[in-house]
Motif scaffolding. Structure first.
Motif, PDB file in Angstrom:
ATOM      1  N   GLU A   1       0.857  -1.175   0.000  1.00  0.00           N
ATOM      2  CA  GLU A   1       0.000   0.000   0.000  1.00  0.00           C
ATOM      3  C   GLU A   1       0.899   1.232   0.000  1.00  0.00           C
ATOM      4  O   GLU A   1       1.631   1.475   0.963  1.00  0.00           O
ATOM      5  CB  GLU A   1      -0.924  -0.007   1.218  1.00  0.00           C
ATOM      6  CG  GLU A   1      -1.912   1.138   1.248  1.00  0.00           C
ATOM      7  CD  GLU A   1      -2.808   1.112   2.471  1.00  0.00           C
ATOM      8  OE1 GLU A   1      -3.575   2.073   2.645  1.00  0.00           O
ATOM      9  OE2 GLU A   1      -2.718   0.144   3.259  1.00  0.00           O
TER      10      GLU A   1
ATOM     11  N   TRP B 255      -1.381  -0.532  -4.258  1.00  0.00           N
ATOM     12  CA  TRP B 255      -2.497   0.403  -4.132  1.00  0.00           C
ATOM     13  C   TRP B 255      -1.947   1.814  -3.963  1.00  0.00           C
ATOM     14  O   TRP B 255      -0.976   2.026  -3.222  1.00  0.00           O
ATOM     15  CB  TRP B 255      -3.346   0.082  -2.904  1.00  0.00           C
ATOM     16  CG  TRP B 255      -4.233  -1.111  -3.038  1.00  0.00           C
ATOM     17  CD1 TRP B 255      -5.544  -1.125  -3.413  1.00  0.00           C
ATOM     18  CD2 TRP B 255      -3.892  -2.480  -2.758  1.00  0.00           C
ATOM     19  NE1 TRP B 255      -6.034  -2.408  -3.401  1.00  0.00           N
ATOM     20  CE2 TRP B 255      -5.041  -3.261  -2.994  1.00  0.00           C
ATOM     21  CE3 TRP B 255      -2.725  -3.115  -2.331  1.00  0.00           C
ATOM     22  CZ2 TRP B 255      -5.068  -4.633  -2.816  1.00  0.00           C
ATOM     23  CZ3 TRP B 255      -2.738  -4.478  -2.159  1.00  0.00           C
ATOM     24  CH2 TRP B 255      -3.898  -5.233  -2.398  1.00  0.00           C
ATOM     25  N   THR B 256      -2.570   2.778  -4.633  1.00  0.00           N
ATOM     26  CA  THR B 256      -2.212   4.181  -4.444  1.00  0.00           C
ATOM     27  C   THR B 256      -3.484   4.979  -4.158  1.00  0.00           C
ATOM     28  O   THR B 256      -4.566   4.649  -4.663  1.00  0.00           O
ATOM     29  CB  THR B 256      -1.519   4.771  -5.683  1.00  0.00           C
ATOM     30  OG1 THR B 256      -2.362   4.581  -6.831  1.00  0.00           O
ATOM     31  CG2 THR B 256      -0.172   4.092  -5.936  1.00  0.00           C
ATOM     32  N   ALA B 257      -3.340   6.043  -3.361  1.00  0.00           N
ATOM     33  CA  ALA B 257      -4.476   6.903  -3.019  1.00  0.00           C
ATOM     34  C   ALA B 257      -3.994   8.351  -2.964  1.00  0.00           C
ATOM     35  O   ALA B 257      -3.962   8.977  -1.901  1.00  0.00           O
ATOM     36  CB  ALA B 257      -5.080   6.479  -1.682  1.00  0.00           C
TER      37      ALA B 257
ATOM     38  N   ARG C  12      -8.086   6.788  -6.658  1.00  0.00           N
ATOM     39  CA  ARG C  12      -7.410   5.641  -6.061  1.00  0.00           C
ATOM     40  C   ARG C  12      -7.309   4.533  -7.108  1.00  0.00           C
ATOM     41  O   ARG C  12      -8.157   4.429  -7.991  1.00  0.00           O
ATOM     42  CB  ARG C  12      -8.182   5.137  -4.845  1.00  0.00           C
ATOM     43  CG  ARG C  12      -8.240   6.109  -3.681  1.00  0.00           C
ATOM     44  CD  ARG C  12      -9.155   5.636  -2.566  1.00  0.00           C
ATOM     45  NE  ARG C  12     -10.556   5.721  -2.959  1.00  0.00           N
ATOM     46  CZ  ARG C  12     -11.354   4.696  -3.152  1.00  0.00           C
ATOM     47  NH1 ARG C  12     -10.906   3.451  -2.987  1.00  0.00           N
ATOM     48  NH2 ARG C  12     -12.619   4.867  -3.495  1.00  0.00           N
TER      49      ARG C  12
ATOM     50  N   ASN D  26      -8.629   1.845 -11.737  1.00  0.00           N
ATOM     51  CA  ASN D  26      -8.866   2.859 -10.711  1.00  0.00           C
ATOM     52  C   ASN D  26     -10.288   2.792 -10.161  1.00  0.00           C
ATOM     53  O   ASN D  26     -11.094   1.941 -10.560  1.00  0.00           O
ATOM     54  CB  ASN D  26      -8.512   4.254 -11.223  1.00  0.00           C
ATOM     55  CG  ASN D  26      -9.450   4.759 -12.323  1.00  0.00           C
ATOM     56  OD1 ASN D  26     -10.562   4.267 -12.517  1.00  0.00           O
ATOM     57  ND2 ASN D  26      -8.979   5.772 -13.045  1.00  0.00           N
ATOM     58  N   GLU D  27     -10.599   3.698  -9.245  1.00  0.00           N
ATOM     59  CA  GLU D  27     -11.880   3.663  -8.533  1.00  0.00           C
ATOM     60  C   GLU D  27     -13.074   3.963  -9.431  1.00  0.00           C
ATOM     61  O   GLU D  27     -14.220   3.717  -9.051  1.00  0.00           O
ATOM     62  CB  GLU D  27     -11.864   4.645  -7.370  1.00  0.00           C
ATOM     63  CG  GLU D  27     -11.736   6.097  -7.780  1.00  0.00           C
ATOM     64  CD  GLU D  27     -11.747   7.029  -6.581  1.00  0.00           C
ATOM     65  OE1 GLU D  27     -12.859   7.372  -6.122  1.00  0.00           O
ATOM     66  OE2 GLU D  27     -10.664   7.408  -6.107  1.00  0.00           O
TER      67      GLU D  27
ATOM     68  N   ASP E  69      -4.585   7.803 -12.385  1.00  0.00           N
ATOM     69  CA  ASP E  69      -4.827   8.838 -11.374  1.00  0.00           C
ATOM     70  C   ASP E  69      -5.831   9.891 -11.825  1.00  0.00           C
ATOM     71  O   ASP E  69      -6.528  10.485 -10.996  1.00  0.00           O
ATOM     72  CB  ASP E  69      -3.514   9.543 -11.020  1.00  0.00           C
ATOM     73  CG  ASP E  69      -2.620   8.717 -10.113  1.00  0.00           C
ATOM     74  OD1 ASP E  69      -2.864   7.504  -9.987  1.00  0.00           O
ATOM     75  OD2 ASP E  69      -1.672   9.272  -9.526  1.00  0.00           O
TER      76      ASP E  69
ATOM     77  N   ASP F 139     -10.884  -0.534  -3.459  1.00  0.00           N
ATOM     78  CA  ASP F 139     -11.281   0.076  -2.192  1.00  0.00           C
ATOM     79  C   ASP F 139     -10.945  -0.777  -0.967  1.00  0.00           C
ATOM     80  O   ASP F 139     -11.371  -0.484   0.143  1.00  0.00           O
ATOM     81  CB  ASP F 139     -12.769   0.406  -2.189  1.00  0.00           C
ATOM     82  CG  ASP F 139     -13.645  -0.830  -2.365  1.00  0.00           C
ATOM     83  OD1 ASP F 139     -13.096  -1.939  -2.537  1.00  0.00           O
ATOM     84  OD2 ASP F 139     -14.890  -0.682  -2.326  1.00  0.00           O
TER      85      ASP F 139
END
Length: 349
Positions: free
Chosen positions: A33, A107-109, A115, A155-156, A191, A341
């Protein structure tokens, strides 16, 4: 008196926090993460046109010691396709074929961006056998390059992207736009983009500079059932889109754009195999069957090259669930599932 932490100290703390999440799942697979600021907005604003430039930026951004750059990072064969499930979810299948090595799910946020979860080839920033274990201190630190070493991801918003190699002269556009390199483009799409149209617009807003001496093309798919392929022919960006929604696009390692240099193209057999399988069910296929299809188009170059070239990983992205089904190291008896998520978690199947 209130003590204010220096920018460097904050960066180092975030770096250590990130590296603490690095976990080995098996001999072929790790996960992590990412908690540091990898500075994408700054990088896009200033532009980057080479792997060396990216390495230098990353060293400064996350305060790393000297990083190796693997200029010989040349993949040998990859395959992608989009399809849909009987339940109506849109999926995106991908094989990444290269010299045998572990891969990392990351995972990136990032702040003010989407995300995502992506897969990283550990050979991109390391040489020799150092990548075999992240227990090596130098390799451990190089895991901080992960956001800019992602080869595919989702991505999200349910947008997924993958890059594939072409045996052709590298793209070096020079139209006066800000410059971008191959893996930075992948990170920017994950992103910043929610749809295929947004991804195409992002690509077109930069001058592409392939950083590893070869040409590359990309397939993108989203939660609306749209998919597109981006190629560069003679330094001109070309887009191949579906003729109608729910059409299947397939990509291997030769140009689909007329005029593309296919003198050393490869993968027609893989393309035809995928095409034939998808036509049998009008492009409807389960995630498990999509993974089975990927297993049928892997490569083994052990005898030809003197070292093992395999599908480092096979992924099936569900653009509606925002999930990833993954098999690593050609072990199709062991399936992992991850969600955007649920960072750091393996979803039970």
């Amino acid at each position: 008196m209130i003590k204010v932490k220096s920018e460097r100290k904050i960066a180092v703390e975030k770096r250590e926090s990130t590296l603490k999440t690095l976990k080995q799942l098996d001999n072929n697979l790790w996960m992590m993460e990412y908690k540091s600021d990898y500075g994408l907005d700054v990088l896009l604003n200033q532009g980057v046109s080479s792997l060396l430039g990216l390495v230098r930026f990353l060293q400064k951004q996350v305060h790393l010691p000297k990083l190796a750059q693997n200029k010989n990072h040349n993949g040998f064969a990859c395959s992608t396709f989009n399809a849909r499930t009987v339940e109506g979810d849109y999926i995106f299948g991908r094989n990444f074929d290269y010299k045998e090595a572990p891969c990392v799910v990351v995972w990136t946020a990032p702040e003010n961006s989407y995300r995502s979860v992506a897969v990283v080839d550990t050979t991109m920033f390391v040489h020799g056998t150092e990548h075999v274990s992240f227990k090596n201190s130098k390799t451990h630190l190089r895991a901080m390059a992960a956001p800019y070493a992602s080869m595919d991801g989702i991505n999200e918003k349910g947008l997924s992207i993958a890059v594939l190699e072409l045996k052709s002269k590298s793209t070096k556009q020079n139209t006066g736009k800000k410059t971008i390199t191959t893996t930075v483009a992948i990170r920017a799409v994950l992103d910043k983009c929610a749809t295929v149209d947004e991804a195409i617009k992002l690509f077109s807003s930069f001058d592409m500079h392939d950083s590893l001496g070869l040409n590359y093309h990309y397939q993108i798919a989203d939660a609306n059932g749209c998919s597109a392929i981006i190629e560069y022919v003679d330094n001109k960006m070309c887009v191949i889109e579906q003729k109608k929604k729910d059409d299947n696009l397939i990509l291997t390692n030769y140009f689909l754009t007329p005029g593309g240099d296919n003198h050393d193209g490869r993968g027609m057999d893989r393309y035809e195999h995928i095409e034939k399988r998808l036509k049998l069910t009008d492009g409807v296929i389960s995630e498990d069957d999509a993974m089975e299809l990927l297993s049928q188009v892997t490569l083994n170059y052990r005898h030809k090259l003197g070292h093992m070239v395999i599908a480092l990983w096979s992924t099936v992205y569900n653009c509606n669930e925002k999930s990833m089904l993954l098999c690593a190291g050609m072990d199709y008896t062991k399936k992992y599932k991850f969600c955007v998520d649920k960072p750091g978690e393996v979803i039970k199947l």
